[in-house]
Design an enzyme around this catalytic site. Structure first.
Site, PDB file in Angstrom:
ATOM      1  CG  ASN A  17      -8.754   1.908  -0.178  1.00  0.00           C
ATOM      2  OD1 ASN A  17      -8.650   2.919  -0.861  1.00  0.00           O
ATOM      3  ND2 ASN A  17      -8.577   0.690  -0.669  1.00  0.00           N
ATOM      4  CD  GLU A  35      -2.839  -1.149  -0.079  1.00  0.00           C
ATOM      5  OE1 GLU A  35      -2.934  -0.151  -0.797  1.00  0.00           O
ATOM      6  OE2 GLU A  35      -3.401  -2.231  -0.355  1.00  0.00           O
ATOM      7  CD1 TRP A  51     -17.372  13.274 -17.877  1.00  0.00           C
ATOM      8  CD2 TRP A  51     -18.032  11.502 -16.659  1.00  0.00           C
ATOM      9  NE1 TRP A  51     -16.261  12.489 -17.637  1.00  0.00           N
ATOM     10  CE2 TRP A  51     -16.625  11.400 -16.881  1.00  0.00           C
ATOM     11  CE3 TRP A  51     -18.655  10.509 -15.922  1.00  0.00           C
ATOM     12  CZ2 TRP A  51     -15.859  10.352 -16.392  1.00  0.00           C
ATOM     13  CZ3 TRP A  51     -17.883   9.458 -15.425  1.00  0.00           C
ATOM     14  CH2 TRP A  51     -16.512   9.381 -15.661  1.00  0.00           C
ATOM     15  CD1 TRP A  80      -1.250  -0.447  -4.161  1.00  0.00           C
ATOM     16  CD2 TRP A  80      -1.700   0.829  -5.957  1.00  0.00           C
ATOM     17  NE1 TRP A  80      -1.690  -1.277  -5.176  1.00  0.00           N
ATOM     18  CE2 TRP A  80      -1.977  -0.518  -6.284  1.00  0.00           C
ATOM     19  CE3 TRP A  80      -1.896   1.801  -6.931  1.00  0.00           C
ATOM     20  CZ2 TRP A  80      -2.446  -0.905  -7.546  1.00  0.00           C
ATOM     21  CZ3 TRP A  80      -2.373   1.424  -8.192  1.00  0.00           C
ATOM     22  CH2 TRP A  80      -2.637   0.097  -8.484  1.00  0.00           C
ATOM     23  CD1 TRP A 134     -11.079  11.056  -6.010  1.00  0.00           C
ATOM     24  CD2 TRP A 134     -12.926  10.213  -6.961  1.00  0.00           C
ATOM     25  NE1 TRP A 134     -12.090  11.112  -5.089  1.00  0.00           N
ATOM     26  CE2 TRP A 134     -13.239  10.616  -5.638  1.00  0.00           C
ATOM     27  CE3 TRP A 134     -13.929   9.657  -7.741  1.00  0.00           C
ATOM     28  CZ2 TRP A 134     -14.524  10.477  -5.103  1.00  0.00           C
ATOM     29  CZ3 TRP A 134     -15.207   9.511  -7.211  1.00  0.00           C
ATOM     30  CH2 TRP A 134     -15.490   9.922  -5.916  1.00  0.00           C
ATOM     31  CD1 TRP A 174     -13.052  11.118 -13.853  1.00  0.00           C
ATOM     32  CD2 TRP A 174     -11.821  12.046 -12.245  1.00  0.00           C
ATOM     33  NE1 TRP A 174     -11.961  11.708 -14.452  1.00  0.00           N
ATOM     34  CE2 TRP A 174     -11.187  12.285 -13.492  1.00  0.00           C
ATOM     35  CE3 TRP A 174     -11.232  12.545 -11.091  1.00  0.00           C
ATOM     36  CZ2 TRP A 174      -9.991  12.998 -13.610  1.00  0.00           C
ATOM     37  CZ3 TRP A 174     -10.029  13.254 -11.194  1.00  0.00           C
ATOM     38  CH2 TRP A 174      -9.424  13.474 -12.450  1.00  0.00           C
TER      39      TRP A 174
HETATM   40  C1  LIG Z   1     -11.618   7.530  -4.473  1.00  0.00           C
HETATM   41  C2  LIG Z   1     -10.400   7.451  -3.575  1.00  0.00           C
HETATM   42  C3  LIG Z   1      -9.774   8.616  -3.149  1.00  0.00           C
HETATM   43  C4  LIG Z   1      -8.640   8.555  -2.333  1.00  0.00           C
HETATM   44  N1  LIG Z   1      -8.034   9.716  -1.930  1.00  0.00           N
HETATM   45  C5  LIG Z   1      -6.899   9.674  -1.172  1.00  0.00           C
HETATM   46  C6  LIG Z   1      -6.248  10.862  -0.758  1.00  0.00           C
HETATM   47  O1  LIG Z   1      -6.645  11.991  -1.085  1.00  0.00           O
HETATM   48  N2  LIG Z   1      -5.148  10.745   0.033  1.00  0.00           N
HETATM   49  C7  LIG Z   1      -4.644   9.516   0.407  1.00  0.00           C
HETATM   50  O2  LIG Z   1      -3.641   9.471   1.123  1.00  0.00           O
HETATM   51  N3  LIG Z   1      -5.234   8.383   0.004  1.00  0.00           N
HETATM   52  C8  LIG Z   1      -6.338   8.417  -0.766  1.00  0.00           C
HETATM   53  N4  LIG Z   1      -6.949   7.247  -1.157  1.00  0.00           N
HETATM   54  C9  LIG Z   1      -6.282   5.963  -0.876  1.00  0.00           C
HETATM   55  C10 LIG Z   1      -6.708   5.240   0.401  1.00  0.00           C
HETATM   56  O3  LIG Z   1      -8.104   5.188   0.489  1.00  0.00           O
HETATM   57  C11 LIG Z   1      -6.155   5.883   1.673  1.00  0.00           C
HETATM   58  O4  LIG Z   1      -4.766   6.117   1.546  1.00  0.00           O
HETATM   59  C12 LIG Z   1      -6.378   4.955   2.864  1.00  0.00           C
HETATM   60  O5  LIG Z   1      -7.754   4.678   3.018  1.00  0.00           O
HETATM   61  C13 LIG Z   1      -5.834   5.597   4.108  1.00  0.00           C
HETATM   62  O6  LIG Z   1      -6.130   4.832   5.240  1.00  0.00           O
HETATM   63  P1  LIG Z   1      -4.973   4.125   6.058  1.00  0.00           P
HETATM   64  O7  LIG Z   1      -3.909   5.110   6.374  1.00  0.00           O
HETATM   65  O8  LIG Z   1      -5.606   3.415   7.186  1.00  0.00           O
HETATM   66  O9  LIG Z   1      -4.409   3.107   4.990  1.00  0.00           O
HETATM   67  P2  LIG Z   1      -3.611   1.749   5.142  1.00  0.00           P
HETATM   68  O10 LIG Z   1      -4.448   0.688   4.544  1.00  0.00           O
HETATM   69  O11 LIG Z   1      -3.134   1.558   6.511  1.00  0.00           O
HETATM   70  O12 LIG Z   1      -2.372   1.963   4.168  1.00  0.00           O
HETATM   71  C14 LIG Z   1      -1.129   2.521   4.596  1.00  0.00           C
HETATM   72  C15 LIG Z   1      -0.781   3.732   3.767  1.00  0.00           C
HETATM   73  O13 LIG Z   1      -0.604   3.360   2.413  1.00  0.00           O
HETATM   74  C16 LIG Z   1      -1.085   4.400   1.561  1.00  0.00           C
HETATM   75  N5  LIG Z   1      -2.191   3.890   0.752  1.00  0.00           N
HETATM   76  C17 LIG Z   1      -3.071   2.910   1.066  1.00  0.00           C
HETATM   77  N6  LIG Z   1      -3.927   2.692   0.043  1.00  0.00           N
HETATM   78  C18 LIG Z   1      -3.578   3.553  -0.928  1.00  0.00           C
HETATM   79  C19 LIG Z   1      -4.066   3.815  -2.233  1.00  0.00           C
HETATM   80  N7  LIG Z   1      -5.098   3.140  -2.764  1.00  0.00           N
HETATM   81  N8  LIG Z   1      -3.472   4.786  -2.942  1.00  0.00           N
HETATM   82  C20 LIG Z   1      -2.432   5.481  -2.446  1.00  0.00           C
HETATM   83  N9  LIG Z   1      -1.921   5.280  -1.228  1.00  0.00           N
HETATM   84  C21 LIG Z   1      -2.480   4.318  -0.483  1.00  0.00           C
HETATM   85  C22 LIG Z   1      -1.567   5.528   2.457  1.00  0.00           C
HETATM   86  O14 LIG Z   1      -0.510   6.454   2.612  1.00  0.00           O
HETATM   87  C23 LIG Z   1      -1.859   4.802   3.757  1.00  0.00           C
HETATM   88  O15 LIG Z   1      -1.772   5.629   4.885  1.00  0.00           O
HETATM   89  C24 LIG Z   1      -8.115   7.280  -1.959  1.00  0.00           C
HETATM   90  C25 LIG Z   1      -8.754   6.121  -2.387  1.00  0.00           C
HETATM   91  C26 LIG Z   1      -9.891   6.200  -3.184  1.00  0.00           C
HETATM   92  C27 LIG Z   1     -10.528   4.927  -3.651  1.00  0.00           C
END
Ligand SMILES: Cc1cc2nc3c(=O)[nH]c(=O)nc-3n(C[C@H](O)[C@H](O)[C@H](O)COP(=O)(O)OP(=O)(O)OC[C@H]3O[C@@H](n4cnc5c(N)ncnc54)[C@H](O)[C@@H]3O)c2cc1C
Length: 464
Positions: A341, A272, A303, A275, A382, A359
């Site tokens: 997420n 993650e 759209w 990502w 997005w 989006w």
């Molecule tokens: C529509 C949409 C919009 C999003 N917008 C953002 C945003 O503005 N900022 C943001 O940080 N994340 C965003 N995310 C990604 C993700 O949802 C969040 O990073 C995650 O939910 C954060 O929770 P966590 O720290 O508990 O994640 P964990 O599951 O604990 O993951 C650890 C870290 O990995 C990174 N990470 C995890 N999943 C993703 C992912 N899909 N993409 C990029 N990094 C990821 C984050 O830095 C996160 O803190 C988005 C996802 C979606 C589907």
């Protein structure tokens, strides 16, 4: 030393370098004016407010004063450098297009005025220009990107600099600092009560959260997709604001692995973080990622007209779509500035596919309401959801929000937590809201799922 999205003192290369060199003045510039720089959303401002106060305390312990200024950084920096007569300035690199332009401008000014300017890698494990495919281009697919990233060495985090490097009070006096209260980053403290209850901002809280999460990282593989559990790290806003560095998170996770052994949960967590890197590298390739489709075919996507869709968008924002998992998520977002997420993906799918809303409208709402809103992972995800992004989910993959609810919130604990209308009667299945009728005060679904699915697929067929 110029602080930006790196509000910490541990593993801070720019602060470390400045402290090695001489007396240090720390500067934060609230820049909402430079061309192209996107003004912060309300939740982000709330986070910044607490994070800056926490940083000030950490710096005070090191004897380093923090100066606060507002305005275009390209104007403020030269003014502060001239007033203080500083011989040099350091900062950690940013990767957004407009931010890079601002930084290049400041660097140019420094070169022309005999001021040393040094920038450092701190926000990403690898610089976007260092990871290249065999053909020499940037990666557009996650798996090979991740493989390449893992093959390279990741540096160790730096310790906190020793105390006693702060600039004299006279230097701060000559610079002039603004009063943070005067910035009114939180116009309505009462309105931020949900955020206050959900989060502790600042570097110490970030480390605490990391330690707490690593104690249960083994459950992440199974639990990360479950919004009804506390299964993820919730580190995202801390990473967004740089209260903790990705190097520190990576290092702690890898040390955990060498002590406790490898686990699918830990490997998934590292992926993650991958990502996160992937999205920042993508932003470096597409600086206007929040408005430009990575797949240009989507420029012609039909759209719905924004005026015609406005009521549906409002229902989505307010958590009144009649689809419980989505509404629970949208209400969690409004209250706490964060959404799980899995629910972000389902809410995004409902908006862009079933409701056929561009989006970018969803991204703008998230930008305004998320405490972790940032210019790479926001638009990158997005576009992933909408199908227009790099390595995106195919457009025809349309989540069924009811099935998703049953699968990932099987006991409806998440739904009942955020939708009080559905929490009352234990005999009622909250996954079947249509059967409840308006008697419980919960809205009917805003769209028919099969019909809207067919409409979305037709729209997609028109651009293929
Ligand atoms: C529509 C949409 C919009 C999003 N917008 C953002 C945003 O503005 N900022 C943001 O940080 N994340 C965003 N995310 C990604 C993700 O949802 C969040 O990073 C995650 O939910 C954060 O929770 P966590 O720290 O508990 O994640 P964990 O599951 O604990 O993951 C650890 C870290 O990995 C990174 N990470 C995890 N999943 C993703 C992912 N899909 N993409 C990029 N990094 C990821 C984050 O830095 C996160 O803190 C988005 C996802 C979606 C589907």
């Amino acid at each position: 030393m110029w602080f930006r999205d790196d509000l910490r003192v541990t593993d801070h290369p720019a602060l470390d370098a400045a402290c090695r060199r001489g007396a240090v003045l720390a500067l934060y510039v609230l820049d909402q004016q430079s061309e192209g720089v996107r003004p912060l959303g309300a939740a982000a401002k709330w986070w910044l407010d607490g994070s800056l106060r926490s940083l000030r305390e950490s710096l005070r312990e090191l004897g380093i004063p923090l100066v606060l200024r507002r305005g275009p950084a390209g104007v403020v920096l030269p003014e502060v450098l001239e007033r203080t007569g500083a011989g040099g300035v350091t900062w950690n690199r940013r990767y957004g297009g407009p931010e890079l332009a601002v930084d290049a401008g400041v660097k140019q000014w420094c070169a022309a005025h005999g001021v040393e300017a040094h920038s450092f890698q701190a926000a990403l494990l690898h610089e976007p220009w260092t990871l290249r495919t065999g053909a020499g281009g940037p990666y557009k697919v996650f798996t090979p990107f991740w493989k390449a990233l893992r093959a390279l060495e990741i540096r160790q985090p730096l310790p906190v600099p020793g105390p006693g490097r702060g600039a004299a009070a006279a230097v701060t006096a000559v610079t002039g600092t603004e009063d943070q209260d005067g910035w009114v980053l939180v116009p309505s403290p009462a309105g931020a009560a949900g955020l206050e209850a959900a989060w502790t901002r600042g570097e110490a809280a970030a480390w605490e959260r990391l330690d707490d999460f690593l104690d249960r990282v083994e459950d992440y593989d199974e639990g990360h997709d479950r919004p009804d559990r506390d299964g993820t790290s919730r580190l995202s806003p801390h990473l967004r604001w740089g209260e903790i560095s990705p190097f520190a998170v990576w290092d702690a996770a890898v040390r955990h692995r060498s002590e406790q052994g490898s686990s699918p949960g830990l490997e998934k967590f590292l992926a993650e973080l991958g990502w996160r890197e992937f999205n920042w590298h993508l932003l470096h390739q597409v600086p206007d990622l929040h408005v430009r489709h990575v797949r240009p075919a989507f420029d012609a996507f039909p759209w719905r007209d924004p005026a015609e869709a406005a009521a549906d968008v409002r229902a989505w924002q307010e958590g009144r779509t009649g689809f419980p998992l989505v509404d629970a998520g949208m209400r969690q977002l409004r209250s706490t500035g964060w959404m799980h997420n899995r629910v972000r993906m389902v809410a995004g799918s409902l908006l862009t596919k079933n409701l056929l809303v561009d989006w970018r409208a969803g991204e703008q709402w998230f930008w305004e309401t998320l405490v972790d809103a940032e210019p790479a992972s926001g638009p990158g995800n997005w576009q992933w959801v909408a199908g227009s992004g790099a390595d995106a989910s195919p457009f025809f993959r349309i989540f069924n929000p009811l099935t998703q609810g049953r699968k990932f919130d099987p006991d409806a604990r998440y739904i009942r937590r955020w939708i009080p209308e559905l929490a009352g009667d234990e005999a009622v299945d909250p996954h079947e809201p249509g059967l409840l009728g308006p008697s419980v005060g919960y809205p009917e679904p805003v769209v028919d799922l099969p019909a809207s699915r067919a409409r979305a697929l037709d729209a997609y067929a028109s651009i293929r």
